[in-house]
Design a protein around this motif. Structure first.
Motif, PDB file in Angstrom:
ATOM      1  N   ILE A  12      11.194 -41.800 -28.520  1.00  0.00           N
ATOM      2  CA  ILE A  12      11.342 -40.370 -28.783  1.00  0.00           C
ATOM      3  C   ILE A  12      10.736 -40.049 -30.144  1.00  0.00           C
ATOM      4  CG2 ILE A  12      12.975 -38.472 -29.048  1.00  0.00           C
ATOM      5  CD1 ILE A  12      14.916 -40.266 -27.341  1.00  0.00           C
ATOM      6  N   ARG A  14       9.602 -36.745 -32.652  1.00  0.00           N
ATOM      7  CA  ARG A  14       9.807 -35.302 -32.863  1.00  0.00           C
ATOM      8  C   ARG A  14       8.531 -34.664 -33.384  1.00  0.00           C
ATOM      9  NH1 ARG A  14      14.646 -32.607 -36.379  1.00  0.00           N
ATOM     10  NH2 ARG A  14      14.371 -30.500 -35.559  1.00  0.00           N
ATOM     11  N   SER A  26       4.534 -41.646 -25.994  1.00  0.00           N
ATOM     12  CA  SER A  26       5.830 -41.234 -26.516  1.00  0.00           C
ATOM     13  C   SER A  26       6.418 -40.077 -25.734  1.00  0.00           C
ATOM     14  CB  SER A  26       5.686 -40.794 -27.980  1.00  0.00           C
ATOM     15  OG  SER A  26       5.128 -41.802 -28.769  1.00  0.00           O
ATOM     16  N   ALA A  27       7.742 -39.952 -25.837  1.00  0.00           N
ATOM     17  CA  ALA A  27       8.463 -38.785 -25.339  1.00  0.00           C
ATOM     18  C   ALA A  27       8.540 -37.817 -26.514  1.00  0.00           C
ATOM     19  CB  ALA A  27       9.854 -39.172 -24.879  1.00  0.00           C
ATOM     20  N   LEU A  29       9.746 -34.693 -28.534  1.00  0.00           N
ATOM     21  CA  LEU A  29      10.818 -33.727 -28.710  1.00  0.00           C
ATOM     22  C   LEU A  29      10.188 -32.509 -29.372  1.00  0.00           C
ATOM     23  CD1 LEU A  29      13.813 -33.001 -28.531  1.00  0.00           C
ATOM     24  CD2 LEU A  29      14.126 -34.122 -30.749  1.00  0.00           C
ATOM     25  N   LEU A 115      19.396 -35.557 -29.595  1.00  0.00           N
ATOM     26  CA  LEU A 115      18.041 -36.106 -29.614  1.00  0.00           C
ATOM     27  C   LEU A 115      17.330 -35.867 -30.939  1.00  0.00           C
ATOM     28  CD1 LEU A 115      16.986 -35.522 -25.948  1.00  0.00           C
ATOM     29  CD2 LEU A 115      17.250 -37.688 -27.123  1.00  0.00           C
ATOM     30  N   ALA A 119      15.601 -38.933 -32.830  1.00  0.00           N
ATOM     31  CA  ALA A 119      14.197 -38.877 -33.255  1.00  0.00           C
ATOM     32  C   ALA A 119      14.078 -39.097 -34.755  1.00  0.00           C
ATOM     33  CB  ALA A 119      13.577 -37.543 -32.851  1.00  0.00           C
ATOM     34  N   ALA A 134      13.527 -42.464 -24.449  1.00  0.00           N
ATOM     35  CA  ALA A 134      13.955 -41.575 -23.365  1.00  0.00           C
ATOM     36  C   ALA A 134      13.541 -42.234 -22.066  1.00  0.00           C
ATOM     37  CB  ALA A 134      13.290 -40.215 -23.492  1.00  0.00           C
TER      38      ALA A 134
END
Length: 141
Positions: A12, A14, A26-27, A29, A115, A119, A134
């Motif tokens: 995760i 950001r 990456s996930a 945010l 989250l 992050a 995630a």
């Protein structure tokens, strides 16, 4: 939604600014107000597109009402008149008409807070290893 390519697991990260980059899949945010610009950027940047494993959109309460994924003039192709310049849907971004090959989820306010902390913890990792990930395993169609 999730395009249904099976399980996706990614750290995760950001996104705080519209010009942030990804070092690995990456996930992301993402604040809700940055979503239209981010998706437009992803559509035009193949390198970024291939590093987005998924998107987690932060909840902002009332601001959700100001976001529309449809065009500013929905159904413009079927308008019975030639002037199609009026914005029937002023908050429309048109992003729902693009294909994105990664899952996207809108978070609840509680999940958004959780989250953000995760992050931030990943960002502060001193060894470069981001242990908090995630896992996208839901299929919506």
């Amino acid at each position: 939604s999730d395009p249904g390519h099976g399980l996706v697991i990614a750290p995760i990260v950001r996104f705080k600014n519209s010009d942030d980059q990804l070092a690995q899949p990456s996930a992301v945010l993402l604040p809700l107000d940055q979503m239209p610009a981010f998706f437009l950027r992803v559509s035009n940047d193949p390198e970024l597109y291939h590093k987005v494993a998924g998107v987690l959109v932060e909840s902002n309460g009332d601001k959700l009402l100001e976001l529309s994924p449809d065009r500013k003039f929905p159904q413009e192709d079927f308008a019975p008149y030639s002037n199609v310049s009026h914005d029937w849907n002023p908050s429309g971004s048109g992003i729902m008409w693009n294909r994105y090959d990664f899952p996207v989820f809108l978070l609840s306010e509680e999940s958004t807070q959780t989250l953000r902390k995760i992050a931030d913890k990943n960002e502060k990792s001193s060894n470069g290893y981001q242990a908090n990930v995630a896992e996208f395993d839901l299929v919506m169609q």
